[in-house]
Design a protein around this motif. Structure first.
Motif, short mmCIF file in Angstrom:
data_model
loop_
_atom_site.label_atom_id
_atom_site.label_comp_id
_atom_site.label_asym_id
_atom_site.label_seq_id
_atom_site.Cartn_x
_atom_site.Cartn_y
_atom_site.Cartn_z
N MET A 129 18.85 -55.64 -34.96
CA MET A 129 18.31 -55.49 -33.83
C MET A 129 17.82 -54.18 -33.51
O MET A 129 18.62 -53.12 -33.71
CB MET A 129 19.53 -55.80 -32.81
N PRO A 130 16.67 -54.05 -33.10
CA PRO A 130 16.06 -52.82 -32.74
C PRO A 130 16.58 -52.09 -31.73
O PRO A 130 16.90 -52.97 -30.50
CB PRO A 130 14.57 -52.81 -32.72
N THR A 131 16.83 -50.91 -31.52
CA THR A 131 17.17 -50.18 -30.08
C THR A 131 16.05 -50.00 -29.30
O THR A 131 14.89 -50.64 -29.69
CB THR A 131 17.58 -48.64 -30.40
N ILE A 132 16.18 -49.69 -28.06
CA ILE A 132 14.90 -49.76 -27.10
C ILE A 132 14.11 -48.64 -27.63
O ILE A 132 12.65 -48.87 -27.64
CB ILE A 132 15.64 -49.26 -25.76
N SER A 133 14.39 -47.26 -28.02
CA SER A 133 13.58 -46.58 -28.63
C SER A 133 12.88 -47.07 -29.97
O SER A 133 11.36 -46.93 -30.19
CB SER A 133 14.43 -45.29 -29.26
N GLU A 134 13.51 -48.07 -30.82
CA GLU A 134 12.66 -48.77 -31.89
C GLU A 134 11.68 -49.67 -31.18
O GLU A 134 10.40 -49.67 -31.98
CB GLU A 134 13.48 -49.01 -32.83
N CYS A 135 12.03 -50.40 -30.33
CA CYS A 135 11.12 -51.26 -29.58
C CYS A 135 9.93 -50.47 -29.10
O CYS A 135 8.65 -51.05 -29.12
CB CYS A 135 11.71 -52.29 -28.56
N GLN A 136 10.32 -49.40 -28.35
CA GLN A 136 9.11 -48.57 -27.90
C GLN A 136 8.12 -48.11 -29.10
O GLN A 136 6.79 -48.08 -28.95
CB GLN A 136 9.65 -47.43 -27.07
N GLN A 137 8.65 -47.77 -29.91
CA GLN A 137 7.94 -47.48 -31.26
C GLN A 137 6.94 -48.48 -32.09
O GLN A 137 5.98 -48.25 -32.30
CB GLN A 137 8.83 -46.59 -32.30
N LEU A 138 7.64 -49.58 -31.94
CA LEU A 138 6.84 -51.01 -32.27
C LEU A 138 5.86 -51.40 -31.39
O LEU A 138 4.53 -51.23 -32.00
CB LEU A 138 7.67 -51.93 -32.30
N LEU A 139 5.86 -50.97 -30.32
CA LEU A 139 4.75 -51.27 -29.33
C LEU A 139 3.55 -50.22 -29.53
O LEU A 139 2.46 -50.67 -29.54
CB LEU A 139 5.26 -51.26 -28.01
N ARG A 140 4.03 -48.86 -29.62
CA ARG A 140 3.16 -47.93 -29.67
C ARG A 140 2.26 -48.00 -31.02
O ARG A 140 1.00 -47.91 -31.03
CB ARG A 140 3.69 -46.54 -29.81
N GLY A 141 3.08 -48.50 -32.02
CA GLY A 141 2.53 -48.77 -33.30
C GLY A 141 1.34 -50.02 -33.33
O GLY A 141 0.70 -49.90 -34.24
N ALA A 142 1.64 -50.73 -32.29
CA ALA A 142 0.78 -51.77 -32.10
C ALA A 142 -0.57 -51.53 -31.30
O ALA A 142 -0.95 -52.45 -30.72
CB ALA A 142 1.32 -53.04 -32.05
N SER A 143 -0.39 -50.18 -30.92
CA SER A 143 -1.43 -49.96 -29.64
C SER A 143 -1.34 -50.76 -28.49
O SER A 143 -2.21 -50.97 -27.69
CB SER A 143 -2.80 -50.06 -30.28
N LEU A 144 -0.01 -51.05 -27.97
CA LEU A 144 0.30 -51.67 -26.78
C LEU A 144 0.88 -50.83 -25.96
O LEU A 144 1.83 -49.78 -26.37
CB LEU A 144 1.18 -52.85 -26.87
N ARG A 145 0.68 -50.80 -24.56
CA ARG A 145 1.26 -49.98 -23.62
C ARG A 145 2.78 -50.21 -23.37
O ARG A 145 3.09 -51.35 -23.64
CB ARG A 145 0.63 -49.98 -22.15
#
Length: 147
Positions: free
Chosen positions: A1-17
């Motif tokens: 289970m990813p942390t909030i920070s990891e979810c944020q990084q995944l979104l940024r890595g996918a070029s999503l706001r």
């Protein structure tokens, strides 16, 4: 289970706001594999009670479009979402209770099933759904038939 920070990084890595609803939806999908939209909405609302249905739908669509989430829809079932992406795994569905589980590819790498005639397509994914009874339903059925 990813942390909030990891979810944020995944979104940024996918070029999503990065938005609170997107983070909450991505986290809910990770926490509840094979969940339907209503289950995801309930999970997201436990953290963000004001989030709308439309925002969750939009987030699921955006996450699916960039490959952070996979949408599956077994025959006769509503759409379900999972965070296990990129490995071309399959699913097994219980005919009695509807529970869904992951099944790894039986043969080789993606696509694990080679079409007998690809008709000129460059195949990059194979989708297989196995159907049967889960262990709990088998036990329940056996108990009913052998009182």
């Amino acid at each position: 289970m990813p942390t909030i920070s990891e979810c944020q990084q995944l979104l940024r890595g996918a070029s999503l706001r990065v938005t609170r609803p997107r983070v909450a939806v991505l986290s809910a999908v990770h926490d509840h594999p094979h969940a339907d939209t209503d289950s995801i909405i309930r999970a997201v609302r436990s953290d963000l009670p004001e989030v709308s249905h439309q925002t969750v739908y939009d987030s699921l669509n955006a996450l699916t479009a960039v490959g952070l989430v996979r949408r599956i829809q077994p025959s006769g079932s509503v759409a379900r979402y999972e965070s296990r992406v990129g490995d071309n795994h399959h699913h097994v569905v219980c005919r009695a209770c509807g529970v869904i589980a992951d099944v790894d590819c039986a043969i080789g790498e993606a696509p694990c099933l080679t079409a007998s005639d690809g008709r000129g397509f460059s195949i990059d994914e194979a989708e297989v759904i196995y159907w049967g009874l889960c262990p709990d339903c088998v036990r329940s059925q056996t108990a009913r038939s052998h009182p």
